[in-house]
Enzyme design. Structure first.
Site, PDB file in Angstrom:
ATOM      1  N   LYS A 272       0.835  -1.199   0.000  1.00 13.24           N
ATOM      2  CA  LYS A 272       0.000   0.000   0.000  1.00 13.24           C
ATOM      3  C   LYS A 272       0.874   1.254   0.000  1.00 13.24           C
ATOM      4  O   LYS A 272       1.772   1.405   0.822  1.00 13.24           O
ATOM      5  CB  LYS A 272      -0.888  -0.014   1.251  1.00 13.24           C
ATOM      6  CG  LYS A 272      -1.853   1.151   1.327  1.00 13.24           C
ATOM      7  CD  LYS A 272      -2.834   0.956   2.461  1.00 13.24           C
ATOM      8  CE  LYS A 272      -2.352   1.483   3.770  1.00 13.24           C
ATOM      9  NZ  LYS A 272      -2.224   2.934   3.867  1.00 13.24           N
TER      10      LYS A 272
ATOM     11  N   ASP B 267      -3.504   4.358  -1.557  1.00 14.19           N
ATOM     12  CA  ASP B 267      -4.392   4.779  -0.458  1.00 14.19           C
ATOM     13  C   ASP B 267      -4.296   6.289  -0.260  1.00 14.19           C
ATOM     14  O   ASP B 267      -3.621   6.769   0.634  1.00 14.19           O
ATOM     15  CB  ASP B 267      -3.955   4.019   0.807  1.00 14.19           C
ATOM     16  CG  ASP B 267      -4.740   4.413   2.053  1.00 14.19           C
ATOM     17  OD1 ASP B 267      -5.851   4.944   1.924  1.00 14.19           O
ATOM     18  OD2 ASP B 267      -4.224   4.173   3.168  1.00 14.19           O
TER      19      ASP B 267
ATOM     20  N   LYS C   2      -7.272   8.122  -0.404  1.00 10.39           N
ATOM     21  CA  LYS C   2      -8.592   8.481   0.136  1.00 10.39           C
ATOM     22  C   LYS C   2      -9.157   9.760  -0.479  1.00 10.39           C
ATOM     23  O   LYS C   2      -9.388  10.758   0.201  1.00 10.39           O
ATOM     24  CB  LYS C   2      -8.528   8.644   1.663  1.00 10.39           C
ATOM     25  CG  LYS C   2      -8.050   7.414   2.402  1.00 10.39           C
ATOM     26  CD  LYS C   2      -8.101   7.615   3.903  1.00 10.39           C
ATOM     27  CE  LYS C   2      -7.599   6.420   4.676  1.00 10.39           C
ATOM     28  NZ  LYS C   2      -6.144   6.157   4.543  1.00 10.39           N
TER      29      LYS C   2
ATOM     30  N   ASP D 294     -13.624  14.770  -2.712  1.00 11.86           N
ATOM     31  CA  ASP D 294     -13.772  16.105  -3.319  1.00 11.86           C
ATOM     32  C   ASP D 294     -15.062  16.091  -4.128  1.00 11.86           C
ATOM     33  O   ASP D 294     -15.847  15.139  -4.023  1.00 11.86           O
ATOM     34  CB  ASP D 294     -12.527  16.376  -4.199  1.00 11.86           C
ATOM     35  CG  ASP D 294     -12.208  17.866  -4.313  1.00 11.86           C
ATOM     36  OD1 ASP D 294     -13.147  18.669  -4.567  1.00 11.86           O
ATOM     37  OD2 ASP D 294     -11.043  18.235  -4.152  1.00 11.86           O
TER      38      ASP D 294
ATOM     39  N   THR E 185     -10.408   3.919  11.128  1.00 15.78           N
ATOM     40  CA  THR E 185     -10.273   3.004  12.277  1.00 15.78           C
ATOM     41  C   THR E 185      -9.707   3.700  13.511  1.00 15.78           C
ATOM     42  O   THR E 185      -9.601   3.105  14.570  1.00 15.78           O
ATOM     43  CB  THR E 185      -9.391   1.803  11.901  1.00 15.78           C
ATOM     44  OG1 THR E 185      -8.269   2.286  11.168  1.00 15.78           O
ATOM     45  CG2 THR E 185     -10.145   0.821  11.044  1.00 15.78           C
TER      46      THR E 185
ATOM     47  N   ARG F 193       2.775  -0.557  10.796  1.00 19.11           N
ATOM     48  CA  ARG F 193       3.825  -0.478  11.808  1.00 19.11           C
ATOM     49  C   ARG F 193       4.200  -1.782  12.505  1.00 19.11           C
ATOM     50  O   ARG F 193       5.399  -1.980  12.771  1.00 19.11           O
ATOM     51  CB  ARG F 193       3.461   0.622  12.829  1.00 19.11           C
ATOM     52  CG  ARG F 193       3.613   2.018  12.229  1.00 19.11           C
ATOM     53  CD  ARG F 193       2.879   3.071  13.019  1.00 19.11           C
ATOM     54  NE  ARG F 193       1.428   2.924  12.879  1.00 19.11           N
ATOM     55  CZ  ARG F 193       0.533   3.728  13.453  1.00 19.11           C
ATOM     56  NH1 ARG F 193       0.954   4.723  14.207  1.00 19.11           N
ATOM     57  NH2 ARG F 193      -0.755   3.545  13.262  1.00 19.11           N
TER      58      ARG F 193
HETATM   59  O1  C5P Z   1       0.657   1.153  10.959  1.00 20.59           O
HETATM   60  P1  C5P Z   1      -0.759   0.683  10.823  1.00 20.59           P
HETATM   61  O2  C5P Z   1      -0.888  -0.827  10.801  1.00 20.59           O
HETATM   62  O3  C5P Z   1      -1.682   1.348  11.825  1.00 20.59           O
HETATM   63  O4  C5P Z   1      -1.185   1.178   9.359  1.00 20.59           O
HETATM   64  C1  C5P Z   1      -2.501   1.159   8.918  1.00 20.59           C
HETATM   65  C2  C5P Z   1      -2.561   1.784   7.571  1.00 20.59           C
HETATM   66  O5  C5P Z   1      -3.897   1.744   7.105  1.00 20.59           O
HETATM   67  C3  C5P Z   1      -2.127   3.251   7.536  1.00 20.59           C
HETATM   68  O6  C5P Z   1      -1.425   3.413   6.317  1.00 20.59           O
HETATM   69  C4  C5P Z   1      -3.421   4.026   7.509  1.00 20.59           C
HETATM   70  O7  C5P Z   1      -3.309   5.204   6.756  1.00 20.59           O
HETATM   71  C5  C5P Z   1      -4.354   3.053   6.794  1.00 20.59           C
HETATM   72  N1  C5P Z   1      -5.775   3.192   7.084  1.00 20.59           N
HETATM   73  C6  C5P Z   1      -6.317   3.139   8.363  1.00 20.59           C
HETATM   74  N2  C5P Z   1      -7.660   3.307   8.561  1.00 20.59           N
HETATM   75  C7  C5P Z   1      -8.475   3.477   7.527  1.00 20.59           C
HETATM   76  C8  C5P Z   1      -7.950   3.524   6.225  1.00 20.59           C
HETATM   77  C9  C5P Z   1      -6.585   3.356   6.036  1.00 20.59           C
HETATM   78  O8  C5P Z   1      -5.571   2.939   9.323  1.00 20.59           O
HETATM   79  N3  C5P Z   1      -9.780   3.572   7.733  1.00 20.59           N
END
Ligand code: C5P
Length: 233
Positions: free
Chosen positions: A29, A56, A58, A61, A121, A213
């Protein structure tokens, strides 16, 4: 299936992660951190490693602008990208139409999958009520947004694994559910609120688990990913 979030800002670091992990996963991603620091060329660089890309950014607009940006994403060869469901049905439908037209023009066999972001989330019930003025249960709001995405012709949604059940009830078994907010029991929650472990998310029926992460910030990303895959199994 697992998607690794390349949330880093250097091209070298991103490609190093792809090379290190591509034996174990085939989807990566590219989010706004990497895209904004490296520009669109990073998409072809990652795709050049023989893996699939989820862009990603998002988009959110007016319909015309999002539809135009979506056509550019098709040109760039992404396999999946997302828009905010809260942009409304017209914005969602125009995006799907634009992707179809551009893919046909380019003669693509597979057009990119378009996903709607339901509720981030990192949000919880208190925040959506007090700050966003949404006066319904969070699960209901996610279900309503998922339904809107399906009506507009999107292939699926991005949501917390905690909401898979309601989305499956509303949208059925074939609608794609991509879930960030995945945390192995041994990893920090960071800024994610509505988390599940990878095993729980897979069991609940997530089609794609987005993990950042816990893998990318681990001392040994390959080993962390292996542990996660073992937990899912
Ligand atoms: O590091 P982590 O596992 O929290 O990464 C989650 C990834 O998913 C991040 O890149 C974040 O931008 C993305 N994301 C999210 N919640 C959403 C959509 C995308 O955490 N609703």
């Amino acid at each position: 299936m697992i998607i690794i979030a390349l949330d880093v800002d250097s091209r070298e670091k991103a490609l190093e992660l792809v090379d290190d992990l591509k034996g174990q996963v085939s989807y990566f991603k590219i989010g706004m951190q990497l895209f904004n620091s490296q520009g669109p060329d990073i998409i072809s660089a990652v795709k050049g490693r023989g893996v699939e890309v989820f862009l990603d950014l998002k988009f959110h607009d007016i319909p015309h602008t999002v539809a135009a940006a979506a056509a550019v994403a098709v040109n760039q060869g992404v396999d999946m990208f997302n828009v905010h469901a809260s942009g409304g049905k017209n914005m969602l439908a125009k995006t799907v139409e634009s992707v179809g037209e551009r893919a046909e023009k380019l003669g693509l066999k597979d057009k990119p999958k378009v996903l709607g972001v339901t509720l981030l989330t990192s949000l919880n019930q208190e925040v959506i009520e007090k700050e966003l003025g949404i006066n319904k249960p969070l699960e209901k709001q996610v279900g309503d947004l998922a339904s809107l995405c399906q009506e507009a012709g999107l292939e699926g949604v991005v949501a917390s694994p905690r909401e898979i059940k309601i989305i499956r009830e509303v949208c059925g078994p074939d609608f794609l559910i991509v879930t960030p907010g995945v945390r192995p029991s041994w990893a920090a929650k960071d800024d994610q609120e509505r988390v599940f472990t990878p095993g729980q998310a897979a069991e609940a029926g997530s089609n794609y688990l987005v993990i950042g992460r816990p893998v990318t910030a681990a001392p040994d990303p390959g080993e962390a990913l292996t542990r996660i895959k073992e937990e899912i199994r």
